[in-house]
Structure formats: structure tokens, C-alpha cells
Design a protein around this motif. Structure first.
Motif, PDB file in Angstrom:
ATOM      1  N   TRP A 192       0.840  -1.201   0.000  1.00 10.54           N
ATOM      2  CA  TRP A 192       0.000   0.000   0.000  1.00 10.54           C
ATOM      3  C   TRP A 192       0.878   1.256   0.000  1.00 10.54           C
ATOM      4  O   TRP A 192       0.631   2.198  -0.762  1.00 10.54           O
ATOM      5  CB  TRP A 192      -0.916  -0.011   1.233  1.00 10.54           C
ATOM      6  N   GLU A 228       3.925   1.487  -1.138  1.00  8.36           N
ATOM      7  CA  GLU A 228       4.562   1.569  -2.457  1.00  8.36           C
ATOM      8  C   GLU A 228       3.608   2.174  -3.482  1.00  8.36           C
ATOM      9  O   GLU A 228       4.016   2.995  -4.308  1.00  8.36           O
ATOM     10  CB  GLU A 228       5.033   0.184  -2.904  1.00  8.36           C
ATOM     11  N   ARG A 229       2.319   1.782  -3.438  1.00  7.37           N
ATOM     12  CA  ARG A 229       1.324   2.350  -4.356  1.00  7.37           C
ATOM     13  C   ARG A 229       1.139   3.848  -4.092  1.00  7.37           C
ATOM     14  O   ARG A 229       1.081   4.647  -5.015  1.00  7.37           O
ATOM     15  CB  ARG A 229      -0.011   1.611  -4.237  1.00  7.37           C
ATOM     16  N   GLU A 230       1.052   4.223  -2.823  1.00 12.36           N
ATOM     17  CA  GLU A 230       0.905   5.635  -2.459  1.00 12.36           C
ATOM     18  C   GLU A 230       2.134   6.435  -2.893  1.00 12.36           C
ATOM     19  O   GLU A 230       2.014   7.559  -3.381  1.00 12.36           O
ATOM     20  CB  GLU A 230       0.669   5.787  -0.951  1.00 12.36           C
ATOM     21  N   ALA A 264       4.098   5.669  -5.413  1.00 14.47           N
ATOM     22  CA  ALA A 264       4.032   5.777  -6.876  1.00 14.47           C
ATOM     23  C   ALA A 264       3.052   6.878  -7.283  1.00 14.47           C
ATOM     24  O   ALA A 264       3.338   7.667  -8.196  1.00 14.47           O
ATOM     25  CB  ALA A 264       3.629   4.441  -7.485  1.00 14.47           C
ATOM     26  N   LYS A 265       1.922   6.970  -6.609  1.00 17.69           N
ATOM     27  CA  LYS A 265       0.958   8.030  -6.904  1.00 17.69           C
ATOM     28  C   LYS A 265       1.570   9.406  -6.626  1.00 17.69           C
ATOM     29  O   LYS A 265       1.439  10.338  -7.420  1.00 17.69           O
ATOM     30  CB  LYS A 265      -0.303   7.867  -6.047  1.00 17.69           C
ATOM     31  N   ALA A 266       2.242   9.501  -5.479  1.00 17.15           N
ATOM     32  CA  ALA A 266       2.856  10.783  -5.111  1.00 17.15           C
ATOM     33  C   ALA A 266       3.936  11.164  -6.116  1.00 17.15           C
ATOM     34  O   ALA A 266       4.058  12.326  -6.501  1.00 17.15           O
ATOM     35  CB  ALA A 266       3.432  10.707  -3.700  1.00 17.15           C
ATOM     36  N   GLY A 284       4.031  10.283  -9.258  1.00 16.74           N
ATOM     37  CA  GLY A 284       3.312  10.697 -10.467  1.00 16.74           C
ATOM     38  C   GLY A 284       2.822  12.128 -10.349  1.00 16.74           C
ATOM     39  O   GLY A 284       2.960  12.923 -11.288  1.00 16.74           O
ATOM     40  N   ARG A 285       2.269  12.480  -9.194  1.00 16.11           N
ATOM     41  CA  ARG A 285       1.811  13.863  -8.980  1.00 16.11           C
ATOM     42  C   ARG A 285       2.986  14.824  -9.000  1.00 16.11           C
ATOM     43  O   ARG A 285       2.892  15.932  -9.531  1.00 16.11           O
ATOM     44  CB  ARG A 285       1.040  13.972  -7.656  1.00 16.11           C
TER      45      ARG A 285
END
Length: 103
Positions: free
Chosen positions: A15, A17-19, A21-23, A25-26
Motif C-alpha cells: 500500500w 509503495e502504491r501511495e 508511486a501516486k505521489a 506521479g503527482r
């Protein structure tokens, strides 16, 4: 038990790692947006500098024109004064009363 805690921690790491990756990307999107804003700002500054230079050049032309008009006005005042003096001289020859009536 140990297996459950290990599974929970692995799920939490995935979870995170996904967060992350999202951060990330932003962050990339924000960096691109910032670059666009900076480029636009630089372009706007260059455009404003060009407009300022053009306005300063136009102001210089107006100042030159005004100086020319001022010189012409001074010449006209001097010429008018000379004309009045000549008129006064002519009127004196003919009599002071007539000069006052004409003026």
C-alpha cells in the motif's frame, strides 16, 4: 500470530509503495506544470520588456516632438513681440491714440 503480522506488514508495504508511486506521479505532473508556468513567465517578461522598450522609444519621439513644438512656440512669441513692437512704432508715428484703438 507471526504469519498474520508478516502478511499485514507486507500488505502495508505494498500500500505504501502504491501511495509512493501516486505521489511520484503527482510530483512529475507538478514539475511539468511548474516548467510550463516558468516558461510562460519568461515569455511574458520578454514580451513586457519589448513593450516597455517600444513605449520608451515612443516617449522619446514625443519628447523630441514637444521640444520642437516648444522651440516653435518660442519663435512665434518672439515674432509676435517683434510684430507688436513694429506695430507700436508705426502707430507712434501716426499718433498714440490710434494704437490704443487698434489694440
Amino acid at each position: 500470530d507471526l504469519q498474520t503480522r508478516l502478511a499485514d506488514r507486507e500488505a502495508r508495504v505494498r500500500w505504501l509503495e502504491r501511495e509512493l508511486a501516486k505521489a511520484m506521479g503527482r510530483l512529475v505532473i507538478n514539475e511539468k506544470s511548474l516548467r510550463k508556468v516558468e516558461e510562460g513567465h519568461a515569455s511574458t517578461q520578454a514580451e513586457l520588456r519589448a513593450q516597455l522598450s517600444a513605449a520608451e522609444a515612443q516617449l522619446g519621439l514625443y519628447q523630441d516632438h514637444l521640444r520642437g513644438m516648444g522651440a516653435a512656440l518660442e519663435e512665434a512669441i518672439v515674432a509676435r513681440h517683434a510684430l507688436v513692437q513694429t506695430w507700436a512704432g508705426l502707430c507712434e508715428e501716426q499718433g498714440a491714440g490710434e494704437f490704443r484703438r487698434e489694440e
